[in-house]
Design a protein around this motif. Structure first.
Motif, PDB file in Angstrom:
ATOM      1  N   ALA A 332       0.731  -1.301  -0.086  1.00  0.00           N
ATOM      2  CA  ALA A 332      -0.042   0.046  -0.080  1.00  0.00           C
ATOM      3  C   ALA A 332       0.871   1.216   0.100  1.00  0.00           C
ATOM      4  CB  ALA A 332      -0.882  -0.078   1.182  1.00  0.00           C
ATOM      5  N   VAL A 333       2.329   1.125   0.207  1.00  0.00           N
ATOM      6  CA  VAL A 333       2.856   2.317   0.529  1.00  0.00           C
ATOM      7  C   VAL A 333       3.269   2.997  -0.912  1.00  0.00           C
ATOM      8  CG1 VAL A 333       5.410   3.174   0.542  1.00  0.00           C
ATOM      9  CG2 VAL A 333       4.435   1.549   2.339  1.00  0.00           C
ATOM     10  N   LYS A 334       3.349   2.285  -2.212  1.00  0.00           N
ATOM     11  CA  LYS A 334       3.525   2.998  -3.266  1.00  0.00           C
ATOM     12  C   LYS A 334       2.662   2.233  -4.424  1.00  0.00           C
ATOM     13  CE  LYS A 334       7.309   5.699  -3.501  1.00  0.00           C
ATOM     14  NZ  LYS A 334       8.033   6.618  -4.388  1.00  0.00           N
ATOM     15  N   GLY A 335       1.942   1.234  -4.033  1.00  0.00           N
ATOM     16  CA  GLY A 335       1.111   0.422  -4.901  1.00  0.00           C
ATOM     17  C   GLY A 335       1.614  -1.014  -5.623  1.00  0.00           C
ATOM     18  N   THR A 336       2.839  -0.933  -5.566  1.00  0.00           N
ATOM     19  CA  THR A 336       3.518  -2.264  -6.195  1.00  0.00           C
ATOM     20  C   THR A 336       4.677  -2.746  -5.330  1.00  0.00           C
ATOM     21  OG1 THR A 336       2.834  -1.411  -8.187  1.00  0.00           O
ATOM     22  CG2 THR A 336       4.433  -3.197  -8.392  1.00  0.00           C
ATOM     23  N   THR A 337       4.825  -3.704  -5.316  1.00  0.00           N
ATOM     24  CA  THR A 337       5.864  -4.310  -4.557  1.00  0.00           C
ATOM     25  C   THR A 337       6.653  -5.633  -5.161  1.00  0.00           C
ATOM     26  OG1 THR A 337       4.641  -5.970  -3.319  1.00  0.00           O
ATOM     27  CG2 THR A 337       5.152  -3.817  -2.008  1.00  0.00           C
ATOM     28  N   MET A 338       8.117  -5.776  -4.973  1.00  0.00           N
ATOM     29  CA  MET A 338       8.766  -6.743  -5.376  1.00  0.00           C
ATOM     30  C   MET A 338       9.240  -7.500  -4.184  1.00  0.00           C
ATOM     31  SD  MET A 338      11.103  -6.154  -8.505  1.00  0.00           S
ATOM     32  CE  MET A 338      11.228  -7.870  -9.040  1.00  0.00           C
ATOM     33  N   ILE A 339       8.913  -8.665  -3.770  1.00  0.00           N
ATOM     34  CA  ILE A 339       9.193  -9.180  -2.481  1.00  0.00           C
ATOM     35  C   ILE A 339      10.180 -10.028  -2.479  1.00  0.00           C
ATOM     36  CG2 ILE A 339       7.976 -10.645  -0.701  1.00  0.00           C
ATOM     37  CD1 ILE A 339       5.346  -9.228  -1.376  1.00  0.00           C
ATOM     38  N   ASP A 340      11.237  -9.781  -1.933  1.00  0.00           N
ATOM     39  CA  ASP A 340      12.467 -10.670  -1.981  1.00  0.00           C
ATOM     40  C   ASP A 340      12.262 -12.026  -0.994  1.00  0.00           C
ATOM     41  OD1 ASP A 340      14.993 -11.611  -3.334  1.00  0.00           O
ATOM     42  OD2 ASP A 340      15.402  -9.804  -3.291  1.00  0.00           O
ATOM     43  N   ASP A 341      12.920 -13.024  -1.129  1.00  0.00           N
ATOM     44  CA  ASP A 341      12.730 -14.224  -0.258  1.00  0.00           C
ATOM     45  C   ASP A 341      14.120 -14.691   0.138  1.00  0.00           C
ATOM     46  OD1 ASP A 341      11.706 -16.507   1.070  1.00  0.00           O
ATOM     47  OD2 ASP A 341      11.649 -17.426  -0.989  1.00  0.00           O
ATOM     48  N   VAL A 342      14.971 -14.250   0.506  1.00  0.00           N
ATOM     49  CA  VAL A 342      16.441 -14.488   0.570  1.00  0.00           C
ATOM     50  C   VAL A 342      16.569 -14.860   2.080  1.00  0.00           C
ATOM     51  CG1 VAL A 342      18.867 -13.959   0.771  1.00  0.00           C
ATOM     52  CG2 VAL A 342      17.457 -12.758  -0.923  1.00  0.00           C
ATOM     53  N   CYS A 343      17.328 -16.186   2.153  1.00  0.00           N
ATOM     54  CA  CYS A 343      17.323 -16.854   3.374  1.00  0.00           C
ATOM     55  C   CYS A 343      18.877 -17.052   3.686  1.00  0.00           C
ATOM     56  CB  CYS A 343      16.786 -18.059   3.483  1.00  0.00           C
ATOM     57  SG  CYS A 343      16.605 -18.877   5.169  1.00  0.00           S
ATOM     58  N   VAL A 344      19.312 -16.396   4.783  1.00  0.00           N
ATOM     59  CA  VAL A 344      20.943 -16.606   5.278  1.00  0.00           C
ATOM     60  C   VAL A 344      20.945 -17.262   6.432  1.00  0.00           C
ATOM     61  CG1 VAL A 344      21.389 -14.447   3.822  1.00  0.00           C
ATOM     62  CG2 VAL A 344      20.638 -14.430   6.110  1.00  0.00           C
ATOM     63  N   PRO A 345      22.395 -17.738   6.555  1.00  0.00           N
ATOM     64  CA  PRO A 345      22.437 -18.113   7.859  1.00  0.00           C
ATOM     65  C   PRO A 345      22.188 -17.102   9.127  1.00  0.00           C
ATOM     66  CG  PRO A 345      24.422 -18.766   6.429  1.00  0.00           C
ATOM     67  CD  PRO A 345      23.515 -17.691   5.742  1.00  0.00           C
ATOM     68  N   ARG A 346      21.724 -17.554  10.219  1.00  0.00           N
ATOM     69  CA  ARG A 346      21.265 -16.552  11.101  1.00  0.00           C
ATOM     70  C   ARG A 346      22.514 -15.638  11.558  1.00  0.00           C
ATOM     71  NH1 ARG A 346      19.798 -21.517  13.532  1.00  0.00           N
ATOM     72  NH2 ARG A 346      17.424 -22.168  13.630  1.00  0.00           N
ATOM     73  N   SER A 347      23.725 -16.302  11.654  1.00  0.00           N
ATOM     74  CA  SER A 347      24.754 -15.447  11.911  1.00  0.00           C
ATOM     75  C   SER A 347      25.039 -14.287  10.934  1.00  0.00           C
ATOM     76  CB  SER A 347      25.801 -16.470  12.090  1.00  0.00           C
ATOM     77  OG  SER A 347      26.261 -16.894  10.942  1.00  0.00           O
ATOM     78  N   GLU A 348      24.562 -14.375   9.804  1.00  0.00           N
ATOM     79  CA  GLU A 348      24.788 -13.192   8.784  1.00  0.00           C
ATOM     80  C   GLU A 348      23.407 -12.414   8.736  1.00  0.00           C
ATOM     81  OE1 GLU A 348      27.489 -12.734   7.362  1.00  0.00           O
ATOM     82  OE2 GLU A 348      28.488 -14.507   7.718  1.00  0.00           O
ATOM     83  N   LEU A 349      22.563 -12.480   9.498  1.00  0.00           N
ATOM     84  CA  LEU A 349      21.207 -12.004   9.636  1.00  0.00           C
ATOM     85  C   LEU A 349      21.669 -10.240   9.550  1.00  0.00           C
ATOM     86  CD1 LEU A 349      18.245 -12.351   9.153  1.00  0.00           C
ATOM     87  CD2 LEU A 349      17.978 -12.427  11.502  1.00  0.00           C
ATOM     88  N   ALA A 350      22.347  -9.885  10.619  1.00  0.00           N
ATOM     89  CA  ALA A 350      22.565  -8.347  10.514  1.00  0.00           C
ATOM     90  C   ALA A 350      22.954  -7.929   9.343  1.00  0.00           C
ATOM     91  CB  ALA A 350      23.617  -8.213  11.814  1.00  0.00           C
ATOM     92  N   ALA A 351      24.159  -8.521   8.585  1.00  0.00           N
ATOM     93  CA  ALA A 351      24.663  -8.302   7.464  1.00  0.00           C
ATOM     94  C   ALA A 351      23.705  -8.197   6.026  1.00  0.00           C
ATOM     95  CB  ALA A 351      26.024  -9.077   7.026  1.00  0.00           C
ATOM     96  N   MET A 352      22.811  -9.098   6.340  1.00  0.00           N
ATOM     97  CA  MET A 352      21.687  -8.835   5.337  1.00  0.00           C
ATOM     98  C   MET A 352      20.974  -7.847   5.440  1.00  0.00           C
ATOM     99  SD  MET A 352      20.516 -10.588   2.807  1.00  0.00           S
ATOM    100  CE  MET A 352      19.472 -10.150   1.561  1.00  0.00           C
TER     101      MET A 352
END
Length: 458
Positions: A332-352
């Protein structure tokens, strides 16, 4: 007789009249799922069978004529996996929506592919049982679609994803033969695990017409806490501390400030907008108080500015509902979205998350992030105006850069949404040439004509 007419006539020979749709305006509604930037063709016909025998008739007809078939459920997917191709038969399974069996002793449910996830969940709850996979679209998405994309949900951190609950399948193959895989038993290792092969195959190997699903005993209602953090990195640090300490929350979800503002704008929930990240943790154990207290202490140690336990199960459910509406709110923010679905090791979550914020700044875009933080599955959501050509270009570029970032951190391009059309190029990069060759070889065994959902995956 034209090819189109012959196709339609043959289909109608084995299907009820109302199960074969040819009106162009109606066919247009079956052209695509909910993904952006995914091309869709014009189907020749849409069919809505009610039985496995009718699905077999469709596949025999399509195989004889060499016509592509695109299986569909509720079309809530986010990768273009259900998008039509020109001249195809769209095979909608939504009318195959019967729950055939719920067995509390064996703890299984046997269902047709068109059963809606939430409907199944409520039915098994009435028997004191629990079907854990719960995608955000659970009120609409179907079990067949969940199996096709190997979907997950909010409670994956404790209970796992769809693949772990599919015991057996009845599948109509490309040539119309019916094959059964798997079992009803709690254990079984007879032969290759073809059941797992079909889970996540996006309708490219066969058409699921029946599924035997594992159930669990229904747990107590969840009790949650919300922790506010001054940075996404601090919230991710809390996630690492919680998991390292050995806790197994029923869910561990993160929303950044952009997402919180979007949810507030849509729902008027009055979530905190001054915080940079909100972490939701919940337990569904008989006595969750001590676990929530321990998690609260870990959040505080990671730098949480405030930790607020929910006072009741109803208040907990309100927090979870906020998380479930995140993707709709960002759209609803701009009308259209591209939703990514990237899964990383938990230890890399902050870097992601930090890398995603840098990509948003680079392209001058709004990118909100919500995540199944407990298992490292992030959903960076690019908000853009589809009518703005330059903004659309930047949105696509940022989407690709986010996937590249995930791979560079040892992650995967999709944790639960699938590949479809949207991520074909990136699947090839993740698998490598040998892996891709083997995947194509498997496809050729099950679908030598290449008629099942062509153009998807690879």
């Amino acid at each position: 007789m034209s090819e189109l007419t012959e196709l339609t006539v043959r289909l109608r020979d084995g299907l009820p009249e109302d199960a074969v749709l040819t009106d162009p305006d109606v066919l247009g509604t079956y052209a695509n799922d909910m993904a952006s930037f995914c091309p869709a063709g014009a189907p020749a016909v849409a069919v809505l069978p009610r039985t496995a025998e009718e699905v077999q008739h469709v596949m025999r007809t399509a195989s004889a004529l060499g016509v592509p078939v695109v299986p569909q459920g509720a079309r809530t997917g986010l990768s273009g996996a259900a998008n039509a191709t020109d001249g195809c038969v769209v095979l909608s399974l939504v009318r195959m929506n019967r729950i055939l069996e719920i067995n509390p002793v064996d703890r299984i449910a046997v269902v047709e592919p068109g059963v809606v996830n939430a409907v199944l969940s409520r039915e098994v709850n009435a028997h004191g049982l629990f079907y854990p996979p719960d995608p955000s679209s659970w009120e609409e998405c179907t079990i067949g679609g969940n199996i096709g994309t190997a979907s997950g949900g909010l409670c994956c951190v404790k209970y796992g994803v769809t693949a772990e609950y599919v015991l057996g399948l009845d599948v109509v193959l490309a040539d119309g033969r019916l094959m059964s895989t798997g079992r009803r038993t709690a254990k079984g290792v007879a032969g290759y695990d073809l059941t797992r092969l079909f889970v996540g195959s996006e309708g490219s190997l066969g058409i699921v017409v029946k599924a035997t699903l594992a159930l669990r005993a229904e747990p107590p209602r969840q009790l949650a806490l919300a922790a506010e953090f001054p940075s996404a990195a601090a919230a991710c640090d809390a996630v690492c501390r919680i998991m390292e300490a050995g806790h197994t929350p029923a869910l561990l979800e993160l929303m950044d400030r952009t997402t919180l503002r979007a949810v507030n704008a849509l729902t008027k929930m009055d979530l905190p907008e001054t915080t940079e990240a909100l972490l939701l943790a919940a337990f569904d154990t008989p006595e969750p108080g001590p676990q929530l207290a321990a998690v609260g202490e870990l959040c505080a140690a990671a730098g949480a500015s405030e930790v607020v336990p929910a006072e009741s199960a109803a208040e907990s459910e309100l927090l979870l509902q906020a998380r479930r509406t995140a993707l709709v709110a960002l759209e609803a923010v701009k009308g259209t979205t591209m939703i990514d679905d990237v899964c990383v090791p938990r230890s890399e979550l902050a870097a992601m998350l930090e890398g995603t914020a840098a990509i948003a700044d680079k392209h001058g875009l709004t990118i909100g992030v919500c995540a199944h933080a407990g298992d490292g599955n992030t959903h960076p959501t690019v908000c853009f105006d589809a009518s703005d050509e330059d903004e659309s270009r930047r949105a696509r570029e940022s989407f690709d850069e986010i996937m590249a970032l995930g791979l560079s951190l040892g992650g995967t391009i999709t944790g639960e949404h699938g590949v479809g059309v949207l991520k074909k190029e990136w699947l090839a990069r993740e698998l490598g040439p040998v892996g891709l060759e083997m995947q194509r070889a498997v496809k050729a065994v099950f679908d030598p004509q290449g008629i099942l959902n062509p153009g998807k995956l690879f």
